[in-house]
Scaffold this motif. Structure first.
Motif, PDB file in Angstrom:
ATOM      1  N   LEU A   1       4.038   5.939  -5.371  1.00 18.80           N
ATOM      2  CA  LEU A   1       4.053   6.035  -6.832  1.00 18.80           C
ATOM      3  C   LEU A   1       2.896   6.905  -7.326  1.00 18.80           C
ATOM      4  O   LEU A   1       3.061   7.715  -8.244  1.00 18.80           O
ATOM      5  CB  LEU A   1       4.003   4.642  -7.464  1.00 18.80           C
ATOM      6  CG  LEU A   1       5.224   3.759  -7.197  1.00 18.80           C
ATOM      7  CD1 LEU A   1       4.999   2.366  -7.766  1.00 18.80           C
ATOM      8  CD2 LEU A   1       6.494   4.375  -7.741  1.00 18.80           C
ATOM      9  N   TYR A   2       1.727   6.751  -6.706  1.00 18.26           N
ATOM     10  CA  TYR A   2       0.569   7.583  -7.054  1.00 18.26           C
ATOM     11  C   TYR A   2       0.864   9.052  -6.764  1.00 18.26           C
ATOM     12  O   TYR A   2       0.579   9.925  -7.590  1.00 18.26           O
ATOM     13  CB  TYR A   2      -0.656   7.116  -6.258  1.00 18.26           C
ATOM     14  CG  TYR A   2      -1.823   8.051  -6.352  1.00 18.26           C
ATOM     15  CD1 TYR A   2      -2.625   8.075  -7.489  1.00 18.26           C
ATOM     16  CD2 TYR A   2      -2.134   8.920  -5.309  1.00 18.26           C
ATOM     17  CE1 TYR A   2      -3.704   8.949  -7.575  1.00 18.26           C
ATOM     18  CE2 TYR A   2      -3.202   9.790  -5.388  1.00 18.26           C
ATOM     19  CZ  TYR A   2      -3.991   9.798  -6.535  1.00 18.26           C
ATOM     20  OH  TYR A   2      -5.042  10.668  -6.628  1.00 18.26           O
ATOM     21  N   LEU A   3       1.445   9.320  -5.618  1.00 22.97           N
ATOM     22  CA  LEU A   3       1.773  10.692  -5.237  1.00 22.97           C
ATOM     23  C   LEU A   3       2.742  11.309  -6.249  1.00 22.97           C
ATOM     24  O   LEU A   3       2.559  12.450  -6.678  1.00 22.97           O
ATOM     25  CB  LEU A   3       2.378  10.696  -3.834  1.00 22.97           C
ATOM     26  CG  LEU A   3       2.609  12.041  -3.180  1.00 22.97           C
ATOM     27  CD1 LEU A   3       1.302  12.816  -3.053  1.00 22.97           C
ATOM     28  CD2 LEU A   3       3.228  11.840  -1.803  1.00 22.97           C
ATOM     29  N   LYS A   4       3.752  10.551  -6.653  1.00 23.13           N
ATOM     30  CA  LYS A   4       4.710  11.036  -7.651  1.00 23.13           C
ATOM     31  C   LYS A   4       4.007  11.351  -8.961  1.00 23.13           C
ATOM     32  O   LYS A   4       4.271  12.381  -9.592  1.00 23.13           O
ATOM     33  CB  LYS A   4       5.815   9.989  -7.855  1.00 23.13           C
ATOM     34  CG  LYS A   4       6.771  10.279  -8.981  1.00 23.13           C
ATOM     35  CD  LYS A   4       7.638  11.482  -8.719  1.00 23.13           C
ATOM     36  CE  LYS A   4       8.720  11.588  -9.793  1.00 23.13           C
ATOM     37  NZ  LYS A   4       9.023  12.954 -10.137  1.00 23.13           N
ATOM     38  N   GLU A   5       3.093  10.500  -9.373  1.00 22.02           N
ATOM     39  CA  GLU A   5       2.344  10.731 -10.608  1.00 22.02           C
ATOM     40  C   GLU A   5       1.529  12.017 -10.518  1.00 22.02           C
ATOM     41  O   GLU A   5       1.516  12.826 -11.451  1.00 22.02           O
ATOM     42  CB  GLU A   5       1.425   9.542 -10.897  1.00 22.02           C
ATOM     43  CG  GLU A   5       0.595   9.712 -12.154  1.00 22.02           C
ATOM     44  CD  GLU A   5      -0.376   8.574 -12.382  1.00 22.02           C
ATOM     45  OE1 GLU A   5      -0.924   8.508 -13.487  1.00 22.02           O
ATOM     46  OE2 GLU A   5      -0.608   7.769 -11.452  1.00 22.02           O
TER      47      GLU A   5
ATOM     48  N   ASP B   1       0.824  -1.211   0.000  1.00 23.99           N
ATOM     49  CA  ASP B   1       0.000   0.000   0.000  1.00 23.99           C
ATOM     50  C   ASP B   1       0.859   1.263   0.000  1.00 23.99           C
ATOM     51  O   ASP B   1       0.560   2.230  -0.706  1.00 23.99           O
ATOM     52  CB  ASP B   1      -0.944   0.026   1.208  1.00 23.99           C
ATOM     53  CG  ASP B   1      -2.083  -0.969   1.083  1.00 23.99           C
ATOM     54  OD1 ASP B   1      -2.386  -1.396  -0.055  1.00 23.99           O
ATOM     55  OD2 ASP B   1      -2.666  -1.320   2.122  1.00 23.99           O
ATOM     56  N   GLU B   2       1.927   1.252   0.787  1.00 20.23           N
ATOM     57  CA  GLU B   2       2.812   2.419   0.843  1.00 20.23           C
ATOM     58  C   GLU B   2       3.528   2.629  -0.489  1.00 20.23           C
ATOM     59  O   GLU B   2       3.665   3.758  -0.952  1.00 20.23           O
ATOM     60  CB  GLU B   2       3.828   2.273   1.980  1.00 20.23           C
ATOM     61  CG  GLU B   2       4.731   3.465   2.149  1.00 20.23           C
ATOM     62  CD  GLU B   2       4.037   4.739   2.606  1.00 20.23           C
ATOM     63  OE1 GLU B   2       4.630   5.820   2.424  1.00 20.23           O
ATOM     64  OE2 GLU B   2       2.911   4.683   3.133  1.00 20.23           O
TER      65      GLU B   2
END
Length: 62
Positions: free
Chosen positions: A29-33, A23-24
């Motif tokens: 990766l989502y945050l970077k995107e 999850d982390e």
């Protein structure tokens, strides 16, 4: 030369602790995107300034 998405993901994952959860990893990766997308929108001027928002809001509230 900008780094590839794969290289960026590898750097993010390499910087995480060994006991990181799936999850982390997904969250990072989502945050970077999302950050990359926001920076691209800023660069292409697809954003509105705070002043423009305030002016628009003031007109709507009259």
């Amino acid at each position: 030369m900008p780094i590839s998405v794969k290289e960026s993901a590898q750097q993010i994952i390499a910087g995480l602790p060994d006991d990181v959860t799936w999850d982390e990893i997904q969250y990072r990766l989502y945050l970077k995107e999302m950050i990359d997308e926001a920076e691209a929108e800023i660069a292409s001027r697809k954003v509105v300034s705070l002043e423009e928002v305030e002016e628009s809001l003031a007109k709507c509230l009259k």
